[in-house]
Design a protein around this motif. Structure first.
Motif, PDB file in Angstrom:
ATOM      1  N   MET A  89       3.224 -11.324  10.503  1.00 40.43           N
ATOM      2  CA  MET A  89       2.137 -11.778  11.353  1.00 40.43           C
ATOM      3  C   MET A  89       2.717 -12.635  12.467  1.00 40.43           C
ATOM      4  SD  MET A  89      -1.357 -13.748  10.238  1.00 40.43           S
ATOM      5  CE  MET A  89      -0.519 -15.226   9.700  1.00 40.43           C
ATOM      6  N   GLU A  90       2.315 -12.341  13.693  1.00 39.44           N
ATOM      7  CA  GLU A  90       2.815 -13.099  14.832  1.00 39.44           C
ATOM      8  C   GLU A  90       2.404 -14.567  14.721  1.00 39.44           C
ATOM      9  OE1 GLU A  90       1.767 -11.460  18.562  1.00 39.44           O
ATOM     10  OE2 GLU A  90       2.613  -9.475  18.149  1.00 39.44           O
ATOM     11  N   GLY A  91       3.333 -15.438  15.037  1.00 40.97           N
ATOM     12  CA  GLY A  91       3.032 -16.861  15.052  1.00 40.97           C
ATOM     13  C   GLY A  91       3.289 -17.572  13.743  1.00 40.97           C
ATOM     14  N   ALA A  92       3.596 -16.819  12.671  1.00 43.85           N
ATOM     15  CA  ALA A  92       3.878 -17.450  11.377  1.00 43.85           C
ATOM     16  C   ALA A  92       5.365 -17.789  11.314  1.00 43.85           C
ATOM     17  CB  ALA A  92       3.488 -16.527  10.232  1.00 43.85           C
ATOM     18  N   ASP A  93       5.689 -19.071  11.283  1.00 45.70           N
ATOM     19  CA  ASP A  93       7.071 -19.534  11.291  1.00 45.70           C
ATOM     20  C   ASP A  93       7.616 -19.521   9.866  1.00 45.70           C
ATOM     21  OD1 ASP A  93       9.496 -20.570  11.995  1.00 45.70           O
ATOM     22  OD2 ASP A  93       8.789 -22.632  12.218  1.00 45.70           O
ATOM     23  N   VAL A  94       8.025 -18.322   9.415  1.00 46.16           N
ATOM     24  CA  VAL A  94       8.507 -18.152   8.047  1.00 46.16           C
ATOM     25  C   VAL A  94       9.722 -17.237   8.056  1.00 46.16           C
ATOM     26  CG1 VAL A  94       6.222 -18.466   7.019  1.00 46.16           C
ATOM     27  CG2 VAL A  94       6.986 -16.162   7.652  1.00 46.16           C
ATOM     28  N   GLU A  95      10.433 -17.224   6.932  1.00 50.43           N
ATOM     29  CA  GLU A  95      11.519 -16.271   6.718  1.00 50.43           C
ATOM     30  C   GLU A  95      11.022 -15.187   5.766  1.00 50.43           C
ATOM     31  OE1 GLU A  95      15.150 -18.065   5.437  1.00 50.43           O
ATOM     32  OE2 GLU A  95      15.007 -19.717   6.876  1.00 50.43           O
ATOM     33  N   LEU A  96      11.318 -13.929   6.093  1.00 52.04           N
ATOM     34  CA  LEU A  96      10.921 -12.795   5.272  1.00 52.04           C
ATOM     35  C   LEU A  96      12.173 -12.103   4.738  1.00 52.04           C
ATOM     36  CD1 LEU A  96       8.071 -11.338   7.520  1.00 52.04           C
ATOM     37  CD2 LEU A  96       7.808 -12.631   5.401  1.00 52.04           C
ATOM     38  N   ILE A  97      12.230 -11.954   3.419  1.00 53.30           N
ATOM     39  CA  ILE A  97      13.412 -11.398   2.751  1.00 53.30           C
ATOM     40  C   ILE A  97      12.983 -10.141   1.993  1.00 53.30           C
ATOM     41  CG2 ILE A  97      15.344 -11.934   1.218  1.00 53.30           C
ATOM     42  CD1 ILE A  97      14.198 -14.952   1.511  1.00 53.30           C
ATOM     43  N   PRO A  98      13.663  -9.006   2.169  1.00 54.88           N
ATOM     44  CA  PRO A  98      13.259  -7.762   1.496  1.00 54.88           C
ATOM     45  C   PRO A  98      13.154  -7.926  -0.019  1.00 54.88           C
ATOM     46  CG  PRO A  98      14.911  -7.305   3.165  1.00 54.88           C
ATOM     47  CD  PRO A  98      14.832  -8.804   3.048  1.00 54.88           C
ATOM     48  N   TYR A  99      12.100  -7.320  -0.587  1.00 55.99           N
ATOM     49  CA  TYR A  99      11.868  -7.364  -2.036  1.00 55.99           C
ATOM     50  C   TYR A  99      11.785  -5.948  -2.609  1.00 55.99           C
ATOM     51  CZ  TYR A  99       9.255  -8.109  -6.418  1.00 55.99           C
ATOM     52  OH  TYR A  99       8.815  -8.082  -7.712  1.00 55.99           O
ATOM     53  N   LYS A 100      10.727  -5.198  -2.286  1.00 57.89           N
ATOM     54  CA  LYS A 100      10.556  -3.846  -2.809  1.00 57.89           C
ATOM     55  C   LYS A 100      10.010  -2.932  -1.711  1.00 57.89           C
ATOM     56  CE  LYS A 100      11.542  -4.530  -7.242  1.00 57.89           C
ATOM     57  NZ  LYS A 100      12.651  -3.829  -7.950  1.00 57.89           N
ATOM     58  N   ALA A 101      10.477  -1.698  -1.689  1.00 62.53           N
ATOM     59  CA  ALA A 101       9.941  -0.690  -0.774  1.00 62.53           C
ATOM     60  C   ALA A 101       8.889   0.129  -1.510  1.00 62.53           C
ATOM     61  CB  ALA A 101      11.059   0.215  -0.261  1.00 62.53           C
ATOM     62  N   ASP A 102       7.750   0.337  -0.871  1.00 59.66           N
ATOM     63  CA  ASP A 102       6.686   1.116  -1.497  1.00 59.66           C
ATOM     64  C   ASP A 102       5.809   1.698  -0.397  1.00 59.66           C
ATOM     65  OD1 ASP A 102       5.303   2.287  -3.561  1.00 59.66           O
ATOM     66  OD2 ASP A 102       4.604   0.425  -4.460  1.00 59.66           O
ATOM     67  N   ARG A 103       4.845   2.504  -0.792  1.00 63.90           N
ATOM     68  CA  ARG A 103       3.987   3.168   0.184  1.00 63.90           C
ATOM     69  C   ARG A 103       2.601   3.362  -0.415  1.00 63.90           C
ATOM     70  NH1 ARG A 103       4.901   5.810   4.818  1.00 63.90           N
ATOM     71  NH2 ARG A 103       3.340   7.348   5.464  1.00 63.90           N
ATOM     72  N   LEU A 104       1.568   3.137   0.397  1.00 63.01           N
ATOM     73  CA  LEU A 104       0.211   3.436  -0.027  1.00 63.01           C
ATOM     74  C   LEU A 104      -0.022   4.945   0.075  1.00 63.01           C
ATOM     75  CD1 LEU A 104      -1.863   0.610   1.715  1.00 63.01           C
ATOM     76  CD2 LEU A 104      -1.215   0.760  -0.695  1.00 63.01           C
ATOM     77  N   VAL A 105      -0.576   5.513  -0.974  1.00 60.86           N
ATOM     78  CA  VAL A 105      -0.884   6.941  -0.991  1.00 60.86           C
ATOM     79  C   VAL A 105      -2.322   7.132  -1.445  1.00 60.86           C
ATOM     80  CG1 VAL A 105       1.500   7.647  -1.423  1.00 60.86           C
ATOM     81  CG2 VAL A 105      -0.039   7.203  -3.361  1.00 60.86           C
ATOM     82  N   LEU A 106      -2.848   8.299  -1.145  1.00 65.27           N
ATOM     83  CA  LEU A 106      -4.190   8.653  -1.588  1.00 65.27           C
ATOM     84  C   LEU A 106      -4.078   9.484  -2.847  1.00 65.27           C
ATOM     85  CD1 LEU A 106      -7.076   8.259  -0.214  1.00 65.27           C
ATOM     86  CD2 LEU A 106      -6.950  10.724   0.179  1.00 65.27           C
ATOM     87  N   ILE A 107      -4.894   9.185  -3.833  1.00 64.10           N
ATOM     88  CA  ILE A 107      -4.958  10.024  -5.029  1.00 64.10           C
ATOM     89  C   ILE A 107      -6.358  10.613  -5.135  1.00 64.10           C
ATOM     90  CG2 ILE A 107      -3.142   8.862  -6.329  1.00 64.10           C
ATOM     91  CD1 ILE A 107      -5.262   7.227  -7.762  1.00 64.10           C
ATOM     92  N   ALA A 108      -6.446  11.827  -5.668  1.00 57.13           N
ATOM     93  CA  ALA A 108      -7.714  12.544  -5.714  1.00 57.13           C
ATOM     94  C   ALA A 108      -7.848  13.279  -7.037  1.00 57.13           C
ATOM     95  CB  ALA A 108      -7.800  13.535  -4.552  1.00 57.13           C
ATOM     96  N   PRO A 109      -9.083  13.537  -7.474  1.00 51.60           N
ATOM     97  CA  PRO A 109      -9.279  14.368  -8.666  1.00 51.60           C
ATOM     98  C   PRO A 109      -8.699  15.767  -8.446  1.00 51.60           C
ATOM     99  CG  PRO A 109     -11.313  13.240  -8.053  1.00 51.60           C
ATOM    100  CD  PRO A 109     -10.349  13.044  -6.920  1.00 51.60           C
ATOM    101  N   ALA A 110      -8.349  16.436  -9.526  1.00 53.61           N
ATOM    102  CA  ALA A 110      -7.673  17.735  -9.430  1.00 53.61           C
ATOM    103  C   ALA A 110      -8.479  18.765  -8.661  1.00 53.61           C
ATOM    104  CB  ALA A 110      -7.350  18.242 -10.832  1.00 53.61           C
TER     105      ALA A 110
END
Length: 292
Positions: A152-173
């Motif tokens: 977020m712009e303006g947030a004076d923080v350090e960000l350190i990589p933790y986990k890579a993931d992705r949002l996906v859509l799941i649907a009934p068969a």
């Protein structure tokens, strides 16, 4: 102006019972003693708090304000007792951690279990918030460690990589989307959703993503965990938006979203890593050692 906790407890009890005698009984005081204390409290504040009526009492506007604040005071006291109790049991350290829904329901349980096994003298309080709220709380120094998705712009923080993931859509068969491999988010908004409960970080994120397109989600049901989302989707209730890491082994069709925001890499958020307290620094080291 002086406030006595006994008087505040008495006032809350009377306000909730809407009766002076029953309120006094709740805090083990005689009605005459309660009435005297209440008059002293009103005199100290300088305004009536209760309206005496034939069948009980009701709150004045000042009484409503005092009741709200008194409840907050007692909630804070309970939290203080909860925070101090571990020290009485031999725990020598405590870390406050805020994280978004994604991290809280997927990777953090295993990561924190590993950390606590290594550090049995430490306790952790974990709170779930949206990523922007976590970022701002860390930037303001309200909490030492956070886990977020995005920046977020303006947030004076350090960000350190933790986990890579992705949002996906799941649907009934048998769902119309089930045969698709990928899809833009706008094309799924005509279908009913299974969602995490209102107030969860991912619920807020998904609602905002739909609102940005000028659309509104049809939420068929709200549940308390990603596992419950998967079960409801498998039962045919609706479609769901979940992290890939949270998709249970149910053979559910997975549809990739085309939006860049679907990539939800998680990061540990701190104000200044070099200035962290001892146990907070060790927690960050533990989390970031698992980065992928």
């Amino acid at each position: 102006m002086h406030y006595d906790l006994v008087d505040l407890r008495l006032f809350v009890a009377i306000a909730e019972a809407k009766n002076l005698t029953r309120g006094a009984e709740r805090v083990h005081l005689a009605a005459s003693s309660a009435s005297h204390r209440l008059r002293q409290l009103e005199a100290s504040i300088g305004t009536p708090l209760l309206l005496r009526e034939p069948r009980g009492v009701s709150l004045t506007r000042a009484g409503e304000a005092l009741l709200r604040h008194a409840r907050q005071v007692f909630a804070q006291l309970e939290q203080m007792h909860a925070d101090l109790t571990p020290y009485a049991k031999g725990v020598r350290g405590h870390v406050s951690l805020w994280a978004n829904t994604h991290a809280t329901h997927t990777f953090l349980p295993d990561s924190l279990a590993t950390f606590l096994q290594r550090h049995p003298q430490v306790s952790i309080s974990l709170e779930e918030h949206t990523s922007p709220d976590v970022l701002m709380a860390v930037a303001r120094g309200e909490v030492e460690v956070g886990v977020v998705a995005g920046a977020m712009e303006g947030a004076d923080v350090e960000l350190i990589p933790y986990k890579a993931d992705r949002l996906v859509l799941i649907a009934p068969a048998e769902h119309p989307l089930a045969a698709r491999k990928h899809c833009p988010f706008v094309q799924v908004l005509e279908y009913p959703f299974v969602m995490l409960h209102a107030g969860s970080a991912i619920h807020t994120f998904t609602m905002n993503a739909a609102a940005a397109l000028g659309r509104h989600l049809e939420v068929r049901i709200q549940v308390r965990s990603f596992e419950a989302v998967c079960r409801m989707v498998a039962a045919g209730v609706g479609i769901g938006l979940v992290p890939r890491s949270a998709v249970s082994e149910r053979g559910l069709p997975i549809i990739e979203l085309e939006e860049p925001w679907a990539q939800r890499d998680l990061k540990v958020c701190v104000r200044k890593r070099a200035l962290l307290s001892g146990f907070a620094a060790e927690l960050v080291d533990c989390l970031t050692a698992e980065a992928d």
